[in-house]
Design an enzyme around this catalytic site. Structure first.
Site, PDB file in Angstrom:
ATOM      1  N   ILE A 112      -2.449 -14.117   5.691  1.00  0.00           N
ATOM      2  CA  ILE A 112      -1.098 -13.719   5.301  1.00  0.00           C
ATOM      3  C   ILE A 112      -0.056 -14.562   6.038  1.00  0.00           C
ATOM      4  O   ILE A 112       0.923 -15.020   5.452  1.00  0.00           O
ATOM      5  CB  ILE A 112      -0.885 -12.214   5.567  1.00  0.00           C
ATOM      6  CG1 ILE A 112      -1.811 -11.386   4.670  1.00  0.00           C
ATOM      7  CG2 ILE A 112       0.568 -11.823   5.328  1.00  0.00           C
ATOM      8  CD1 ILE A 112      -1.802  -9.897   4.955  1.00  0.00           C
ATOM      9  N   CYS A 162       5.195  -6.263   8.992  1.00  0.00           N
ATOM     10  CA  CYS A 162       4.510  -5.717   7.818  1.00  0.00           C
ATOM     11  C   CYS A 162       3.004  -5.693   8.052  1.00  0.00           C
ATOM     12  O   CYS A 162       2.225  -5.623   7.100  1.00  0.00           O
ATOM     13  CB  CYS A 162       4.814  -6.558   6.574  1.00  0.00           C
ATOM     14  SG  CYS A 162       6.528  -6.538   6.052  1.00  0.00           S
ATOM     15  N   ASP A 220       7.789  -2.144   8.124  1.00  0.00           N
ATOM     16  CA  ASP A 220       7.082  -1.531   6.997  1.00  0.00           C
ATOM     17  C   ASP A 220       5.949  -0.648   7.493  1.00  0.00           C
ATOM     18  O   ASP A 220       5.367   0.102   6.716  1.00  0.00           O
ATOM     19  CB  ASP A 220       6.522  -2.627   6.085  1.00  0.00           C
ATOM     20  CG  ASP A 220       5.900  -2.075   4.815  1.00  0.00           C
ATOM     21  OD1 ASP A 220       6.537  -1.224   4.162  1.00  0.00           O
ATOM     22  OD2 ASP A 220       4.773  -2.489   4.482  1.00  0.00           O
ATOM     23  N   GLU A 223       1.993   7.302  10.958  1.00  0.00           N
ATOM     24  CA  GLU A 223       2.319   7.347   9.537  1.00  0.00           C
ATOM     25  C   GLU A 223       1.663   8.555   8.891  1.00  0.00           C
ATOM     26  O   GLU A 223       0.543   8.928   9.292  1.00  0.00           O
ATOM     27  CB  GLU A 223       1.848   6.051   8.850  1.00  0.00           C
ATOM     28  CG  GLU A 223       2.575   4.818   9.344  1.00  0.00           C
ATOM     29  CD  GLU A 223       2.176   3.553   8.585  1.00  0.00           C
ATOM     30  OE1 GLU A 223       1.377   3.647   7.632  1.00  0.00           O
ATOM     31  OE2 GLU A 223       2.669   2.479   8.940  1.00  0.00           O
ATOM     32  N   HIS A 241       5.460   1.533   4.218  1.00  0.00           N
ATOM     33  CA  HIS A 241       4.193   0.805   4.115  1.00  0.00           C
ATOM     34  C   HIS A 241       4.009   0.270   2.689  1.00  0.00           C
ATOM     35  O   HIS A 241       3.017   0.567   2.013  1.00  0.00           O
ATOM     36  CB  HIS A 241       3.015   1.697   4.511  1.00  0.00           C
ATOM     37  CG  HIS A 241       1.858   0.927   5.065  1.00  0.00           C
ATOM     38  ND1 HIS A 241       1.093   1.365   6.109  1.00  0.00           N
ATOM     39  CD2 HIS A 241       1.325  -0.291   4.724  1.00  0.00           C
ATOM     40  CE1 HIS A 241       0.151   0.493   6.383  1.00  0.00           C
ATOM     41  NE2 HIS A 241       0.272  -0.514   5.559  1.00  0.00           N
ATOM     42  N   LEU A 242       4.960  -0.559   2.276  1.00  0.00           N
ATOM     43  CA  LEU A 242       4.973  -1.086   0.912  1.00  0.00           C
ATOM     44  C   LEU A 242       4.391  -2.486   0.808  1.00  0.00           C
ATOM     45  O   LEU A 242       4.453  -3.100  -0.258  1.00  0.00           O
ATOM     46  CB  LEU A 242       6.418  -1.122   0.383  1.00  0.00           C
ATOM     47  CG  LEU A 242       7.146   0.210   0.252  1.00  0.00           C
ATOM     48  CD1 LEU A 242       8.562  -0.031  -0.261  1.00  0.00           C
ATOM     49  CD2 LEU A 242       6.394   1.154  -0.669  1.00  0.00           C
ATOM     50  N   GLY A 243       3.806  -3.005   1.891  1.00  0.00           N
ATOM     51  CA  GLY A 243       3.350  -4.386   1.889  1.00  0.00           C
ATOM     52  C   GLY A 243       2.465  -4.745   0.709  1.00  0.00           C
ATOM     53  O   GLY A 243       2.553  -5.848   0.170  1.00  0.00           O
ATOM     54  N   ALA A 244       1.613  -3.836   0.297  1.00  0.00           N
ATOM     55  CA  ALA A 244       0.676  -4.119  -0.798  1.00  0.00           C
ATOM     56  C   ALA A 244       1.116  -3.505  -2.122  1.00  0.00           C
ATOM     57  O   ALA A 244       0.344  -3.497  -3.082  1.00  0.00           O
ATOM     58  CB  ALA A 244      -0.709  -3.606  -0.438  1.00  0.00           C
TER      59      ALA A 244
END
Length: 526
Positions: free
Chosen positions: A151, A229, A255, A260, A278-281
């Site tokens: 990444i 992220c 993120d 969590e 946690h929107l990375g994916a």
């Protein structure tokens, strides 16, 4: 006909693939843990995302389950040791959402640079505060990457496309790989001092936990903007808030959080702070990619026994698995050991086999060595992606078979070349099944591997063992086993001991200051 349960919301492509391959599939997202426990015993495979919790308690009901497929990278919601103990293979899809996560990091960088969330809220509230939101350009700024793996290298490519200067701190990034992707390899201290934007792309391990601590945040350039992220826990969140409040840190975007779901945080409401859940994916493309991959991997396993991207099982054919499994365990231990002991840039790895091991397929043994080696630096490595990670870092990998006679019925040796020189470790199988260490750095040492160990290089002089035992006794650390080796009487010696509880950094520093000690390091296995 194998039967698979999809218990989380997933792209319809997954069910289509299962059915096309002749596998019965049932889609039941949103089940309670009680409802899932009541039916899981009917299924051979379980396909999940992040909502389903495959706990040890759930797996007690999974009497037929052979494989769990996680459509995504993280397997925090799967009790992998419990699954392994029950003979259940756990697979993930480590590369399906790399681009999506990298793009989210870039999006957050732009949002910080131009204060987009605050400007949006102000404008929609009927204000027109044009002079309040003075942003900064990213062009010509320095982007610092903490972690430059899959990444991180994508983020680097995007940053270079934005005409930024990109620097990277990654102990496993070789100069050749850095040159290939156009980044400058630097130390962490150099990155903190240079970077206008810092983005993290590293797993959460003992060595990376709070890598942006209060101390390191204080070393950053005034006006820095920070994006994470990757994993919660890489940043000291309290120290981050203090830096934002003081103005030393111009902005931060997270993120991921230590806890969590992050329904509350001291960072919430802090000026110049942006958060996402946690929107990375979370893109349509990534969700389709990981759904397709997990369905294909699970289908291959259930129909042919093929194993891909397994976290708890090497990639093996059904015929070779019984013979190679104990060698794989030994090889992974040796790789993880030398990775922890070396710790710096590794340039080459050589796997040597002698005796009975020389008659086997060496490829899975090498894969297991690399998986153990890379586990020091990555929490998503497995038998499939470890060789790719090694190639990406320009690590030369060699395999050598020796037909010569050996002191052991079978032997696996791992050699590495690094900035510190060449080192090697070797091991054998006791009773044809139990991995055992027999040599470290050319010194004979007979030792079993344990979950927690301490490695010490010291001068072979009287009184040392007593001083060490006293020091560990003072902090309440119990010694399980004690293994010694030396080159010659009075020369350099090696000590490996297993311990029942972890030692903290302060205790290790105290051990390192004992008379005659040259090196003291904590090791973990398992």
């Amino acid at each position: 006909m194998p039967k698979v349960l999809i218990s989380d919301k997933m792209s319809p492509k997954a069910a289509e693939i299962f059915r096309a391959r002749g596998i019965e599939v049932v889609e039941k997202p949103g089940l309670t843990k009680e409802e899932l426990a009541a039916i899981i015993g009917d299924y051979d495979g379980l396909a999940i995302r992040s909502s389903t919790k495959a706990t040890a308690q759930l797996l007690e009901h999974a009497t037929k389950l052979k494989v769990i497929g996680r459509a995504g990278i993280g397997v925090d919601n799967v009790d992998v040791p419990a699954a392994t103990a029950r003979g259940i293979v756990v697979m993930n899809t480590p590369f399906g959402n790399s681009i999506t996560t990298a793009e989210h990091a870039i999006a957050l960088m732009f949002a910080l640079a131009r204060q987009l969330p605050e400007a949006d809220a102000s404008t929609q509230a009927g204000k027109w505060e044009k002079n309040r939101f003075m942003g900064v350009e990213v062009t010509s700024k320095t982007l610092g990457l903490i972690g430059c793996g899959n990444i991180g290298s994508i983020v680097a490519e995007r940053g270079l496309g934005l005409k930024m200067k990109v620097v990277a701190f990654d102990p496993f990034l070789t100069p050749e790989r850095a040159q290939d992707i156009g980044v400058e390899k630097v130390t962490l201290e150099e990155l903190l001092a240079k970077a206008d934007f810092i983005t993290l792309h590293t797993p959460l391990t003992d060595s990376t936990r709070n890598i942006l601590s209060a101390e390191n945040l204080a070393k950053t350039k005034k006006g820095v903007r920070i994006i994470n992220c990757a994993r919660g826990g890489l940043i000291d969140e309290a120290a981050l808030k203090a830096g934002l409040d003081s103005g030393h840190i111009a902005g931060a975007a997270l993120d991921v959080f230590v806890e969590e779901p992050a329904t509350q945080s001291p960072l919430f409401g802090t000026p110049n702070f942006i958060s996402t859940p946690h929107l990375g994916a979370s893109t349509d493309e990534a969700q389709v990619n990981v759904a397709i991959q997990v369905a294909e991997q699970m289908s291959d396993f259930l129909l042919t026994g093929g194993v891909s991207n397994a976290l708890n099982m090497p990639s093996l054919s059904a015929e070779d698995a019984p013979k190679l499994k104990p060698y794989m365990a030994l090889a992974e231990y040796l790789g993880h050991l030398i990775g922890q002991l070396t710790g710096d840039e590794i340039r080459a790895v050589t796997v040597e086999v002698e005796g009975a091991a020389a008659q086997l397929n060496i490829k899975p043994i090498t894969g297991a060595v690399l998986a153990g080696l890379m586990r020091t630096f990555s929490d998503t490595v497995n038998m499939v992606n470890a060789p790719t990670m090694a190639r990406d870092r320009n690590i030369e990998v060699a395999e050598v078979r020796h037909e010569r006679d050996t002191d052991y019925q079978t032997l696996v040796r791992v050699k590495v070349k690094s900035a510190s020189g060449e080192r090697s470790v070797a091991g054998t199988l006791f009773g044809a099944a139990q991995p055992r260490l027999v040599e470290i750095f050319g010194i004979k040492v007979e030792a079993d591997f344990a979950n927690r160990m301490i490695f010490i290089i010291n001068e072979d002089k009287p009184g040392f063992i007593g001083r060490l035992g006293t020091k560990l006794g003072e902090v309440g650390v119990n010694i399980g086993t004690f293994h010694l080796g030396r080159r010659d009487a009075g020369a350099e010696a090696i000590l490996l001991l297993s311990i029942d509880s972890p030692v903290d950094g302060g205790t290790l520093k105290d051990i390192a200051t004992l008379p005659g000690v040259k090196t003291a390091k904590a090791l973990t296995f398992g």
